[in-house]
Scaffold this active site. Structure first.
Site, PDB file in Angstrom:
ATOM      1  N   SER A   8       1.147  -1.525  -0.139  1.00  0.00           N
ATOM      2  CA  SER A   8      -0.333   0.127  -0.013  1.00  0.00           C
ATOM      3  C   SER A   8       0.847   1.215   0.072  1.00  0.00           C
ATOM      4  O   SER A   8       2.258   1.240   0.838  1.00  0.00           O
ATOM      5  CB  SER A   8      -0.626   0.046   1.232  1.00  0.00           C
ATOM      6  OG  SER A   8      -1.741   1.276   1.036  1.00  0.00           O
ATOM      7  N   CYS A   9       0.243   2.081  -1.147  1.00  0.00           N
ATOM      8  CA  CYS A   9       1.198   3.857  -0.929  1.00  0.00           C
ATOM      9  C   CYS A   9       0.161   4.893  -0.903  1.00  0.00           C
ATOM     10  O   CYS A   9      -0.794   4.287  -1.159  1.00  0.00           O
ATOM     11  CB  CYS A   9       2.225   3.980  -2.051  1.00  0.00           C
ATOM     12  SG  CYS A   9       1.234   3.349  -3.933  1.00  0.00           S
ATOM     13  N   PRO A  10       0.798   5.303  -0.603  1.00  0.00           N
ATOM     14  CA  PRO A  10      -0.228   7.278  -0.102  1.00  0.00           C
ATOM     15  C   PRO A  10      -1.158   7.259  -1.151  1.00  0.00           C
ATOM     16  O   PRO A  10      -2.550   7.967  -1.533  1.00  0.00           O
ATOM     17  CB  PRO A  10       0.922   7.599   0.086  1.00  0.00           C
ATOM     18  CG  PRO A  10       2.120   8.356   0.224  1.00  0.00           C
ATOM     19  CD  PRO A  10       2.135   6.660  -0.544  1.00  0.00           C
TER      20      PRO A  10
END
Lengths: 103, 150
Positions: A8-10
């Site tokens: 997951s990333c921003p």
């Protein structure tokens, strides 16, 4: 041996999927099974289920943000790293897990 | 053909002095293609994202991206740079291939996001990268990129 991972990333647009692809490729190279759940803008894909958790040795949490449903992984060994590292060092990460969990 | 990219959104052998200039030039292509309602809002979103962590993802590739209300319709612009440019990539390699992604702040479907995730996954494919490095025209580059969306 089965390994699990959550990425997951921003913004959930690019790195989430790059990290997933990196980890899958590294696992494939080493001949171990992996299931990678992506938590991106699309939502959760390839979700890790209770059945997956039963026969997995460890879960890699490759995320720059708090992941959803993290409580699923209580009691299973976790490796938390940031998502960039997962893209860059996926071979090493998979090798390390194999080394640690193979008898 | 997938509408998210076309040959007007592709610049081969783009000349630029730094990554900000690459981003601006590609954003202009997206703007000229009619995908933006606010070029400035979109650009701000891209630079804000870039400040968090570099979008240089290694292997000479960067994927700057912005999600903004200034985007009407999702698009991908692609540049092959005339000269490699530093992008603070984690492998310290200069970047030669840049994909700039434009994503609407809100959308009714996940379709474009799926397209972008498909693109991200294919960036690690060496054949895909090499073909783009060797493409002789924007039309050919477009065909190569279109193949991953089939």
């Amino acid at each position: 041996m089965k390994i699990l991972a959550v990425t997951s990333c921003p913004t959930g647009v690019a790195h989430t999927y790059l990290a997933a692809e990196s980890l899958e490729k590294s696992a494939q190279k080493k001949g171990v099974e992996i299931k990678v759940e992506t938590q991106g803008s699309i939502g959760i894909e390839n979700e890790i289920t209770a059945a997956d958790l039963k026969d997995a040795v460890a879960v890699v949490i490759a995320a720059d943000v708090n992941i959803s449903k993290g409580d699923r992984f209580t009691g299973i060994p976790k490796l938390k790293i940031d998502v960039q590292k997962a893209i860059k060092h996926s071979d090493k990460i998979i090798a390390k897990i194999i080394e640690k969990f193979s008898e | 053909m997938n509408k998210i990219i076309n040959q007007d959104l592709i610049s081969l052998d783009l000349k630029a002095v730094n990554k900000d200039q690459v981003i601006k030039k590609l954003a202009q292509l997206i703007n000229q293609n009619g995908n933006l309602s606010s070029y400035q809002d979109y650009l701000t979103a891209v630079f804000e994202r870039e400040e968090k962590t570099s979008t240089g993802v290694g292997r000479e590739i960067a994927i700057p991206h912005g999600k903004s209300a200034g985007v009407v319709e999702a698009a991908v612009a692609f540049a092959r740079l005339a000269e490699p440019i530093g992008w603070e990539s984690f492998d310290n390699e200069a970047v030669r291939l840049v994909f700039l992604l434009a994503v609407p702040a809100e959308s009714e479907s996940n379709q474009h996001l799926k397209i972008l995730s498909t693109l991200s996954r294919n960036l690690l494919n060496e054949d895909f990268k090499n073909e783009l490095l060797q493409a002789e025209s924007a039309a050919i580059a477009n065909e190569i990129i279109q193949t991953i969306f089939v």
